[in-house]
Design an enzyme around this catalytic site. Sequence first.
Site, mmCIF file in Angstrom:
data_model
loop_
_atom_site.group_PDB
_atom_site.id
_atom_site.type_symbol
_atom_site.label_atom_id
_atom_site.label_comp_id
_atom_site.label_asym_id
_atom_site.label_seq_id
_atom_site.Cartn_x
_atom_site.Cartn_y
_atom_site.Cartn_z
ATOM 1 N N ARG A 10 51.309 12.224 -63.989
ATOM 2 C CA ARG A 10 51.080 12.037 -62.581
ATOM 3 C C ARG A 10 50.712 10.873 -62.214
ATOM 4 O O ARG A 10 50.562 9.933 -63.061
ATOM 5 C CB ARG A 10 49.723 12.820 -62.550
ATOM 6 C CG ARG A 10 49.078 13.562 -61.385
ATOM 7 C CD ARG A 10 48.211 14.548 -61.479
ATOM 8 N NE ARG A 10 47.024 14.101 -61.926
ATOM 9 C CZ ARG A 10 46.049 13.427 -61.224
ATOM 10 N NH1 ARG A 10 46.015 13.432 -59.803
ATOM 11 N NH2 ARG A 10 44.955 13.186 -62.075
ATOM 12 N N ASN A 20 49.989 5.572 -65.917
ATOM 13 C CA ASN A 20 51.398 5.595 -66.570
ATOM 14 C C ASN A 20 52.498 4.476 -66.549
ATOM 15 O O ASN A 20 53.444 4.565 -67.062
ATOM 16 C CB ASN A 20 52.322 6.958 -65.991
ATOM 17 C CG ASN A 20 51.316 8.269 -66.640
ATOM 18 O OD1 ASN A 20 51.063 8.346 -67.730
ATOM 19 N ND2 ASN A 20 50.952 9.147 -65.689
ATOM 20 N N ARG A 69 57.347 17.838 -59.884
ATOM 21 C CA ARG A 69 56.328 18.875 -59.797
ATOM 22 C C ARG A 69 55.736 19.361 -58.440
ATOM 23 O O ARG A 69 55.958 18.637 -57.388
ATOM 24 C CB ARG A 69 55.071 18.598 -60.950
ATOM 25 C CG ARG A 69 54.297 17.516 -60.096
ATOM 26 C CD ARG A 69 53.053 17.172 -61.116
ATOM 27 N NE ARG A 69 53.486 16.704 -62.238
ATOM 28 C CZ ARG A 69 52.378 16.383 -63.411
ATOM 29 N NH1 ARG A 69 51.112 16.579 -62.898
ATOM 30 N NH2 ARG A 69 52.789 15.906 -64.712
ATOM 31 N N SER A 80 47.746 20.732 -68.041
ATOM 32 C CA SER A 80 48.775 20.517 -68.486
ATOM 33 C C SER A 80 49.696 21.886 -68.644
ATOM 34 O O SER A 80 50.873 21.674 -68.763
ATOM 35 C CB SER A 80 48.651 19.880 -69.997
ATOM 36 O OG SER A 80 48.051 18.649 -69.857
ATOM 37 N N GLN A 105 52.778 13.302 -74.614
ATOM 38 C CA GLN A 105 51.586 12.793 -73.964
ATOM 39 C C GLN A 105 51.659 11.128 -73.742
ATOM 40 O O GLN A 105 51.758 10.378 -74.759
ATOM 41 C CB GLN A 105 50.146 13.042 -74.362
ATOM 42 C CG GLN A 105 49.773 14.305 -74.561
ATOM 43 C CD GLN A 105 49.812 15.361 -73.240
ATOM 44 O OE1 GLN A 105 49.184 14.897 -72.313
ATOM 45 N NE2 GLN A 105 50.754 16.349 -73.212
ATOM 46 N N ARG A 161 26.909 16.654 -100.871
ATOM 47 C CA ARG A 161 27.540 15.878 -100.085
ATOM 48 C C ARG A 161 28.633 15.273 -100.631
ATOM 49 O O ARG A 161 28.606 14.484 -101.769
ATOM 50 C CB ARG A 161 26.853 14.673 -99.482
ATOM 51 C CG ARG A 161 27.375 13.843 -98.638
ATOM 52 C CD ARG A 161 26.342 12.710 -98.147
ATOM 53 N NE ARG A 161 26.939 11.781 -96.843
ATOM 54 C CZ ARG A 161 26.608 11.980 -95.708
ATOM 55 N NH1 ARG A 161 25.685 12.879 -95.284
ATOM 56 N NH2 ARG A 161 27.160 11.193 -94.703
#
Length: 230
Positions: A10, A20, A69, A80, A105, A161
């Site tokens: 986007r 991006n 889109r 997404s 991604q 543990r």
Amino acid sequence: MTCVAVLPARGGSKGIPRKNLKLFLGKPLLAWQVQACLQSHVFDEVYVSTEDEEIAAVAKELGAKVHVRSPEAAEDTASSEMVLLEFLEWMIRKGEKPTYVCMPQATSPLTLPEDYQKAYEKLTHNDADSVLSVCREHVFLWRPQQEGKHLHAHNYVPKTRPRRQDWEGELIENGAFYMSKVDVVLRDQCRLGSKVLAVEMPKHRSVDIDAADDFKVCEFLGRLHGFDAT
């Protein structure tokens, strides 16, 4: 049998403006995932889904195709899944329904072609409908028994543990990519089905860039481990 990748990108990112397209180790951030997908030779086609003309132009220069889109899928509130389903419906209308789809991604630029090769191999040679990327973390998880109440250990027993070397740790979704059978995505309206396998990536390649500090950390790790713009 076809496999396509669609990378959501986007133009109106909020945390890091124009994220991006921001240069990461000398290349636009989205370039790293686009090129990893192309170099994997897993995908018949690699798409970038965007509403932004500049991102679309960069995607084409990199060798990807573009899915434009809808305004609804470009809003801040769009998921997404919405982008992925819109893309698949568009492919079906064109008569080009793929068998498998992968959603990388852009915010995970240290993903390698071999990660996609491993994912495709697992998806097509096992009883699985989805594969996602993970990293292994040795973390002890605690949860409140009730809101405002005391905590309890979720994934270990404090009295016994385990030492790190005696414990496999937890597989943590790192967000680099999701690969699934298209029929399952369409049926469930979700990026993942119910028969999920994983491709494990090392922790230093599992940074998800969501804020400015993440960008700096990821660039440092990229340089440290030999990533450059060549």
